[in-house]
Motif scaffolding. Structure first.
Motif, PDB file in Angstrom:
ATOM      1  N   ALA A   1      -2.830   7.553   1.191  1.00 25.78           N
ATOM      2  CA  ALA A   1      -3.087   6.515   0.170  1.00 25.78           C
ATOM      3  C   ALA A   1      -3.322   7.222  -1.073  1.00 25.78           C
TER       4      ALA A   1
ATOM      5  N   THR B   1      -0.480   7.028  -3.988  1.00 22.77           N
ATOM      6  CA  THR B   1      -1.030   6.104  -5.338  1.00 22.77           C
ATOM      7  C   THR B   1      -1.054   6.952  -6.725  1.00 22.77           C
TER       8      THR B   1
ATOM      9  N   THR C   1      -0.709  -0.748  -4.150  1.00 24.40           N
ATOM     10  CA  THR C   1       0.055  -1.259  -2.971  1.00 24.40           C
ATOM     11  C   THR C   1       1.144  -0.182  -2.334  1.00 24.40           C
TER      12      THR C   1
ATOM     13  N   VAL D   1       1.417   1.192   1.159  1.00 19.31           N
ATOM     14  CA  VAL D   1       1.240   0.472   2.233  1.00 19.31           C
ATOM     15  C   VAL D   1       2.124   0.514   3.414  1.00 19.31           C
TER      16      VAL D   1
ATOM     17  N   GLY E   1       0.781   3.082   5.344  1.00 21.85           N
ATOM     18  CA  GLY E   1      -0.564   2.589   5.932  1.00 21.85           C
ATOM     19  C   GLY E   1      -0.318   1.691   7.110  1.00 21.85           C
ATOM     20  N   TYR E   2       0.508   0.666   7.034  1.00 24.94           N
ATOM     21  CA  TYR E   2       0.800   0.003   8.268  1.00 24.94           C
ATOM     22  C   TYR E   2       1.661   0.666   9.257  1.00 24.94           C
TER      23      TYR E   2
ATOM     24  N   GLY F   1      -7.994   0.039   6.831  1.00 22.34           N
ATOM     25  CA  GLY F   1      -7.568  -0.585   5.338  1.00 22.34           C
ATOM     26  C   GLY F   1      -8.689  -0.617   4.667  1.00 22.34           C
TER      27      GLY F   1
ATOM     28  N   VAL G   1      -7.693   1.320   0.928  1.00 22.21           N
ATOM     29  CA  VAL G   1      -7.866   0.599  -0.281  1.00 22.21           C
ATOM     30  C   VAL G   1      -8.850   1.501  -1.140  1.00 22.21           C
TER      31      VAL G   1
ATOM     32  N   MET H   1      -4.308  -6.692   1.680  1.00 18.61           N
ATOM     33  CA  MET H   1      -3.925  -5.428   2.163  1.00 18.61           C
ATOM     34  C   MET H   1      -4.714  -4.939   3.520  1.00 18.61           C
TER      35      MET H   1
ATOM     36  N   LEU I   1      -2.906  -4.576   7.264  1.00 16.38           N
ATOM     37  CA  LEU I   1      -3.071  -3.235   8.242  1.00 16.38           C
ATOM     38  C   LEU I   1      -3.622  -3.877   9.371  1.00 16.38           C
TER      39      LEU I   1
ATOM     40  N   THR J   1       5.539  -8.703   4.183  1.00 15.90           N
ATOM     41  CA  THR J   1       4.229  -7.613   3.736  1.00 15.90           C
ATOM     42  C   THR J   1       4.343  -7.741   2.261  1.00 15.90           C
TER      43      THR J   1
ATOM     44  N   LEU K   1       1.638  -9.139  -0.688  1.00 17.63           N
ATOM     45  CA  LEU K   1       0.974  -8.191  -1.780  1.00 17.63           C
ATOM     46  C   LEU K   1       1.410  -8.393  -3.170  1.00 17.63           C
TER      47      LEU K   1
END
Length: 268
Positions: A29, A33, A65, A68, A71-72, A121, A125, A157, A161, A218, A222
């Motif tokens: 993340a 990012t 995001t 993401v 992440g998911y 999540g 974040v 978000m 997740l 998704t 977002l």
């Protein structure tokens, strides 16, 4: 029911699974990012395609995001492992003996995975915002834009997740072999479904279908822009509440089918 939920949470947070997943989630993340914040630029208007200039608010949302998908994918794997490891190590038998009502066991797993997905999540974040905001601020760009759009995207978000963790739970029940479930679902979620959705989105006849795919739902939640296979033509997308309902339907369908099969499947 409360005892069953605590038991399921204990299975996750008293093993190496929780920090083994937390570390890559935080690192991915923050790293992705920060990279997006450092290298991306707000898109300019394209009158030929009817695309307006991207606001700094939307740019901040896309930055925070942007990772993401990773992440998911990880929370989906948590859902698969949560049930798959029990079948793999045959601890599911003792679980059902301790709580004979299998529906109650599965309901406890659903609640526990929602909590776990929200926990991961939150880590995602916090890491994404901390890294992204630092880079955006250093570039003189807005970190949160105007209004409630960015905080809303961050809250959604968390929901994304958690729902993908439930999708993983359902897939882990439908495919009892843990390794096979992980390989199949990662291949579908990470490769097959996005490619198929992009191909359909580039066709007039498939555009209305592609927006109901999990990855497109998704993106809609977002407020991310969806494009066709050439990544240049914006395609129609659902509103964020509709996207949430679509993703919830996928998770409920897989978890529901999985629960139904579990109540009828013999264990040894």
């Amino acid at each position: 029911m409360g005892a069953a939920i605590r038991s399921e949470l204990r299975k996750i947070f008293t093993t190496r699974l929780w920090w083994g997943m937390a570390i890559p989630i935080v690192l991915l993340a923050a790293g992705v990012t920060a990279l997006l914040a450092a290298t991306s630029e707000p898109e300019k208007a394209n009158p030929d395609l009817g695309v307006p200039a991207m606001s700094q608010t939307q740019f901040a949302i896309n930055t925070y995001t942007g990772a993401v998908g990773l992440g998911y994918l990880l929370t989906m794997c948590v859902g698969i492992v949560a049930i798959g490891s029990e079948y793999r190590h045959q601890t599911i038998t003792s679980t059902f003996l301790a709580v004979p009502h299998r529906t109650r066991v599965m309901a406890a797993k659903v609640v526990a995975l929602l909590v776990t997905g929200a926990f991961y999540g939150l880590l995602f974040v916090v890491a994404a915002v901390a890294a992204g905001a630092a880079v955006l601020s250093s570039r003189g760009l807005s970190t949160f834009g105007e209004g409630f759009a960015v905080p809303r995207a961050l809250l959604l978000m968390l929901l994304v997740l958690g729902l993908w963790a439930l999708i993983g739970l359902g897939a882990g029940i439908l495919i009892p072999n843990q390794v096979a479930a992980l390989m199949i679902m990662v291949g579908i979620a990470w490769i097959l479904e996005p490619i198929l959705g992009g191909v359909l989105a580039s066709q007039d006849w498939g555009e209305g279908v592609s927006k109901f795919f999990p990855s497109r739902a998704t993106q809609a939640m977002l407020s991310q822009q969806s494009t066709g296979i050439n990544d240049s033509v914006p395609v129609e997308r659902l509103s964020w509440p509709a996207g949430a309902l679509v993703l919830l339907a996928y998770s409920a369908l897989l978890a529901g089918i999985g629960t139904w099969l579990t109540t009828r499947r013999d264990v040894s």
